[in-house]
Write a protein that holds these residues in place. Structure first.
Motif, PDB file in Angstrom:
ATOM      1  N   THR A  76     -27.269  16.971 -22.401  1.00  0.00           N
ATOM      2  CA  THR A  76     -27.040  17.914 -23.487  1.00  0.00           C
ATOM      3  C   THR A  76     -27.304  19.321 -22.967  1.00  0.00           C
ATOM      4  N   VAL A  77     -26.366  20.214 -23.184  1.00  0.00           N
ATOM      5  CA  VAL A  77     -26.457  21.563 -22.626  1.00  0.00           C
ATOM      6  C   VAL A  77     -27.732  22.270 -23.076  1.00  0.00           C
ATOM      7  N   ASN A  83     -33.772  28.543 -19.709  1.00  0.00           N
ATOM      8  CA  ASN A  83     -33.582  29.992 -19.782  1.00  0.00           C
ATOM      9  C   ASN A  83     -33.145  30.389 -21.194  1.00  0.00           C
ATOM     10  N   THR A  84     -33.951  31.227 -21.833  1.00  0.00           N
ATOM     11  CA  THR A  84     -33.672  31.632 -23.217  1.00  0.00           C
ATOM     12  C   THR A  84     -32.383  32.432 -23.326  1.00  0.00           C
ATOM     13  N   SER A  88     -29.196  31.363 -25.542  1.00  0.00           N
ATOM     14  CA  SER A  88     -28.758  32.271 -26.611  1.00  0.00           C
ATOM     15  C   SER A  88     -27.279  32.608 -26.475  1.00  0.00           C
ATOM     16  N   MET A  89     -26.810  32.758 -25.240  1.00  0.00           N
ATOM     17  CA  MET A  89     -25.406  33.071 -24.996  1.00  0.00           C
ATOM     18  C   MET A  89     -24.501  31.929 -25.448  1.00  0.00           C
ATOM     19  N   ILE A  90     -24.897  30.687 -25.126  1.00  0.00           N
ATOM     20  CA  ILE A  90     -24.114  29.523 -25.552  1.00  0.00           C
ATOM     21  C   ILE A  90     -24.100  29.423 -27.073  1.00  0.00           C
ATOM     22  N   ASN A 154     -25.815  34.354 -15.878  1.00  0.00           N
ATOM     23  CA  ASN A 154     -26.953  33.458 -16.124  1.00  0.00           C
ATOM     24  C   ASN A 154     -26.981  32.248 -15.194  1.00  0.00           C
ATOM     25  N   SER A 155     -26.025  32.186 -14.239  1.00  0.00           N
ATOM     26  CA  SER A 155     -25.948  31.032 -13.317  1.00  0.00           C
ATOM     27  C   SER A 155     -26.024  29.721 -14.094  1.00  0.00           C
TER      28      SER A 155
END
Length: 227
Positions: A76-77, A83-84, A88-90, A154-155
């Motif tokens: 699960t992603v 990494n917060t 948050s970006m996803i 964000n790698s």
């Protein structure tokens, strides 16, 4: 009742809006946004992790020294991202796509309403269709921009690979290929442009006809006798 021309034009726009809604559902439901090959260098060997993932879940497989292939794991992603910022970006991309989905649904409702009736409120007519289709296209384009930014800044693939296999050490390089779940968002933008174009031609033709009917009296036939 609307004219045949209006029914045909808005009916066509309704079809394209409905297709846009379906495609966004496919984008959210499928998990083939990205395929990545992430290579790590360990103490005695090198490891390559193959990832296929979307916004919610994915699969990862590990090969050691290009020989030993371990079993494929499902992840699960959200759980694999510590990494917060990346998480948050996803989340932001998901929210934007949901807004795009709602905009497409509202556009479908507006075009359907105009197909079967003549609403009096201005916003329920062409202006509403322009607004919701434009918002849908903007939201979709924003999601298309944010996802690559998340990959690079964000790698994302590296962090997901490290979440799958905790013992991975030094990251060497990554290779990325965007999947069909990502590219079909271009189809959503194209369908929104088609919907706007259809309604624009109808609205322009109606405006031209209205202006023609409001010709000045000097353009009337000269043989008209006024008493």
């Amino acid at each position: 009742m609307p004219s045949r021309t209006k029914t045909a034009m808005f009916g066509s726009a309704f079809f394209t809006c409905l297709c846009s809604f379906v495609v966004i559902c496919v984008v959210l439901a499928t998990q083939h946004w990205m395929s990545s090959e992430v290579r790590f260098l360990g103490t005695n060997s090198s490891t390559t992790v193959s990832l296929i993932y979307g916004l919610f879940s994915g699969t990862c497989a590990q090969s050691i020294d290009a020989g030993l292939q371990l079993s494929t794991k499902t992840f699960t992603v959200a759980d694999n991202l510590s990494n917060t910022t990346a998480k948050s970006m996803i989340t932001a991309i998901i929210v934007i796509l949901v807004l795009s989905l709602l905009s497409s649904l509202l556009s479908s409702g507006f075009t359907c309403t105009n197909t079967v009736s003549n609403p009096y409120q201005t916003f329920l007519g062409p202006i509403g269709v322009y607004t919701w289709n434009s918002l849908c296209g903007i939201f979709t384009l924003t999601a298309m921009i944010l996802f690559p930014v998340s990959i690079e800044e964000n790698s994302l693939s590296v962090k997901l690979a490290q979440g799958c296999f905790a013992f991975l050490q030094t990251h060497v390089k990554s290779e990325h290929t965007y999947g069909y779940s990502y590219w079909i968002m271009l189809l959503v933008i194209f369908l929104n442009i088609v919907s706007i174009t259809i309604i624009y031609f109808y609205d322009h033709a109606r405006y031209s006809k209205k202006k023609e009917q409001e010709r000045p009296i000097e353009n009337a036939p000269k043989d008209v006798i006024l008493f």
